[in-house]
Design an enzyme around this catalytic site. Structure first.
Site, PDB file in Angstrom:
ATOM      1  N   SER A  11       0.852  -1.187   0.000  1.00  0.00           N
ATOM      2  CA  SER A  11       0.000   0.000   0.000  1.00  0.00           C
ATOM      3  C   SER A  11       0.886   1.234   0.000  1.00  0.00           C
ATOM      4  CB  SER A  11      -0.898   0.008   1.236  1.00  0.00           C
ATOM      5  OG  SER A  11      -1.379   1.325   1.428  1.00  0.00           O
ATOM      6  N   HIS A  36      -1.282  -1.325  -4.184  1.00  0.00           N
ATOM      7  CA  HIS A  36      -2.560  -0.939  -3.566  1.00  0.00           C
ATOM      8  C   HIS A  36      -2.560   0.575  -3.334  1.00  0.00           C
ATOM      9  CE1 HIS A  36      -6.117  -1.948  -1.055  1.00  0.00           C
ATOM     10  NE2 HIS A  36      -5.693  -0.977  -0.248  1.00  0.00           N
ATOM     11  N   ASP A  38      -4.702   3.709  -1.753  1.00  0.00           N
ATOM     12  CA  ASP A  38      -5.784   4.027  -0.826  1.00  0.00           C
ATOM     13  C   ASP A  38      -6.316   5.432  -1.074  1.00  0.00           C
ATOM     14  OD1 ASP A  38      -6.045   1.687   0.891  1.00  0.00           O
ATOM     15  OD2 ASP A  38      -3.954   2.093   1.415  1.00  0.00           O
ATOM     16  N   MET A  40      -8.820   8.247  -0.077  1.00  0.00           N
ATOM     17  CA  MET A  40      -9.649   8.668   1.063  1.00  0.00           C
ATOM     18  C   MET A  40     -10.120  10.100   0.839  1.00  0.00           C
ATOM     19  SD  MET A  40      -7.424   7.206   4.229  1.00  0.00           S
ATOM     20  CE  MET A  40      -6.584   5.607   4.150  1.00  0.00           C
ATOM     21  N   HIS A  69      -8.350   1.298  -4.063  1.00  0.00           N
ATOM     22  CA  HIS A  69      -9.306   1.071  -2.974  1.00  0.00           C
ATOM     23  C   HIS A  69      -9.961   2.408  -2.635  1.00  0.00           C
ATOM     24  CE1 HIS A  69      -9.667  -0.114   1.601  1.00  0.00           C
ATOM     25  NE2 HIS A  69     -10.843   0.026   1.032  1.00  0.00           N
ATOM     26  N   MET A  71     -12.052   4.635  -0.554  1.00  0.00           N
ATOM     27  CA  MET A  71     -12.705   4.828   0.740  1.00  0.00           C
ATOM     28  C   MET A  71     -13.367   6.195   0.675  1.00  0.00           C
ATOM     29  SD  MET A  71      -9.663   3.248   3.028  1.00  0.00           S
ATOM     30  CE  MET A  71      -8.549   3.407   1.648  1.00  0.00           C
ATOM     31  N   MET A 140     -11.478  -5.912   5.218  1.00  0.00           N
ATOM     32  CA  MET A 140     -10.717  -4.965   6.044  1.00  0.00           C
ATOM     33  C   MET A 140     -10.418  -5.592   7.407  1.00  0.00           C
ATOM     34  SD  MET A 140     -10.374  -2.424   4.022  1.00  0.00           S
ATOM     35  CE  MET A 140      -9.381  -1.500   5.202  1.00  0.00           C
ATOM     36  N   ASP A 178      -6.756  -6.513   4.012  1.00  0.00           N
ATOM     37  CA  ASP A 178      -6.183  -5.163   4.043  1.00  0.00           C
ATOM     38  C   ASP A 178      -6.226  -4.591   5.456  1.00  0.00           C
ATOM     39  OD1 ASP A 178      -5.279  -2.644   3.456  1.00  0.00           O
ATOM     40  OD2 ASP A 178      -7.081  -2.012   2.369  1.00  0.00           O
TER      41      ASP A 178
HETATM   42  C1  DX5 Z   1      -6.503   1.480   5.623  1.00  0.00           C
HETATM   43  C2  DX5 Z   1      -6.072   1.220   4.212  1.00  0.00           C
HETATM   44  C3  DX5 Z   1      -5.027   0.193   4.115  1.00  0.00           C
HETATM   45  C4  DX5 Z   1      -3.740   0.598   4.762  1.00  0.00           C
HETATM   46  C5  DX5 Z   1      -2.932  -0.602   5.048  1.00  0.00           C
HETATM   47  O1  DX5 Z   1      -7.438   2.495   5.650  1.00  0.00           O
HETATM   48  O2  DX5 Z   1      -7.148   0.809   3.421  1.00  0.00           O
HETATM   49  O3  DX5 Z   1      -4.777  -0.177   2.778  1.00  0.00           O
HETATM   50  O4  DX5 Z   1      -2.985   1.432   3.959  1.00  0.00           O
HETATM   51  O5  DX5 Z   1      -1.813  -0.146   5.718  1.00  0.00           O
HETATM   52  P1  DX5 Z   1      -1.141  -0.989   6.874  1.00  0.00           P
HETATM   53  O6  DX5 Z   1      -0.589  -2.207   6.234  1.00  0.00           O
HETATM   54  O7  DX5 Z   1      -0.109  -0.058   7.378  1.00  0.00           O
HETATM   55  O8  DX5 Z   1      -2.229  -1.319   7.883  1.00  0.00           O
HETATM   56 ZN    ZN Z   2      -6.597  -0.160   1.451  1.00  0.00          ZN
END
Ligand code: DX5
Ligand code: ZN
Length: 239
Positions: A11, A36, A38, A40, A69, A71, A140, A178
């Site tokens: 990630s 990956h 993320d 947000m 991903h 979010m 998750m 994840d």
């Molecule tokens: C959390 C994310 C994850 C996160 C994972 O909100 O969706 O993808 O980046 O990171 P680690 O491995 O540090 O938990």
């Molecule tokens: Zn993620």
């Protein structure tokens, strides 16, 4: 669909954004072929990260597939832009939409492999039609929003339940885990049934991302090897 290996998808949330090109190169040299990303929005989760332009920039830097991903609230408003920017896989949260089916269809029509992400507290009940339409299901193991959180072991029974359900129904999506994955927790996650391990902090905050990827992959393989032994790890009831 069972695989003979567990892929590691680093990630980029925990990577050095000022030197993404080198960070990506380091993990790709360790054998990674999926990254990956993320996304947000400061609304569905309290944190803000990347938009489609950033996905486009990463696409130009990477030779890996991009696993994006989302979010975000109202993913239907942005889905096309994220796919057009270069998402190979794109997932949104079941908690963020009323009806997932049309969005999965839209993403597929645009050329991505679509899927959903499921929060730790969300059950799998009532999701059959959604799951059947997915190429990827993200389980998750932290509450989304931040990297570096601890793996929620109480989600493990749900991962195994999804793995069993997939076999029972003949579904073909990949299962991704994840949150909080490292060289220890990767083993139980892989044992429970995942095909892809996402790892952020454990890779990019480790001082040696390539080595961390290899260690997580090895732990994943160990877990995969024990998958047939249902008592290898204690399965507490879902918390
Ligand atoms: C959390 C994310 C994850 C996160 C994972 O909100 O969706 O993808 O980046 O990171 P680690 O491995 O540090 O938990
Ligand atoms: Zn993620």
């Amino acid at each position: 669909m069972d695989t003979d290996r567990v892929r590691v998808a680093p990630s980029l949330l925990s990577a050095d954004f000022a030197d993404l090109a080198s960070e990506i190169k380091r993990v790709e040299e360790a054998g990674v072929d999926l990254l990956h990303i993320d996304v947000m929005d400061g609304h569905f989760v309290p944190n803000i990260t990347f938009g489609p332009m950033m996905v486009g920039a990463i696409k130009r830097l990477a030779s890996s597939d991009l696993d994006v991903h989302l979010m975000i609230s109202e993913p239907h408003r942005y889905l096309d832009r994220f796919v057009e920017a270069g998402s190979d896989y794109v997932t949104f949260h079941v908690e963020a939409v009323g009806e997932a089916g049309p969005l999965l269809e839209e993403a597929r029509a645009l050329g991505a492999r679509p899927g959903v992400a499921v929060n730790p507290a969300t059950g799998l009940e009532g999701l059959d039609d959604v799951l059947a339409a997915c190429d990827l299901v993200v389980m998750m193991t932290v509450n989304p929003g931040f990297g570096g959180q601890a793996f929620m072991r109480e989600v493990v029974p749900k991962i195994r339940a999804l793995y069993d359900l997939r076999a029972e129904r003949g579904w073909e999506f990949e299962i991704e885990v994840d949150g909080g994955v490292n060289a220890e927790t990767a083993e139980v996650a892989a044992w429970a049934g995942c095909d892809i391990l996402v790892a952020g902090a454990a890779v990019f905050k480790s001082g040696d991302p390539g080595r961390a990827v290899r260690e997580i992959a090895r732990a994943g393989l160990r877990g995969l090897g024990k998958r047939g032994d249902t008592s290898a790890f204690p399965l507490a009831p879902p918390g």
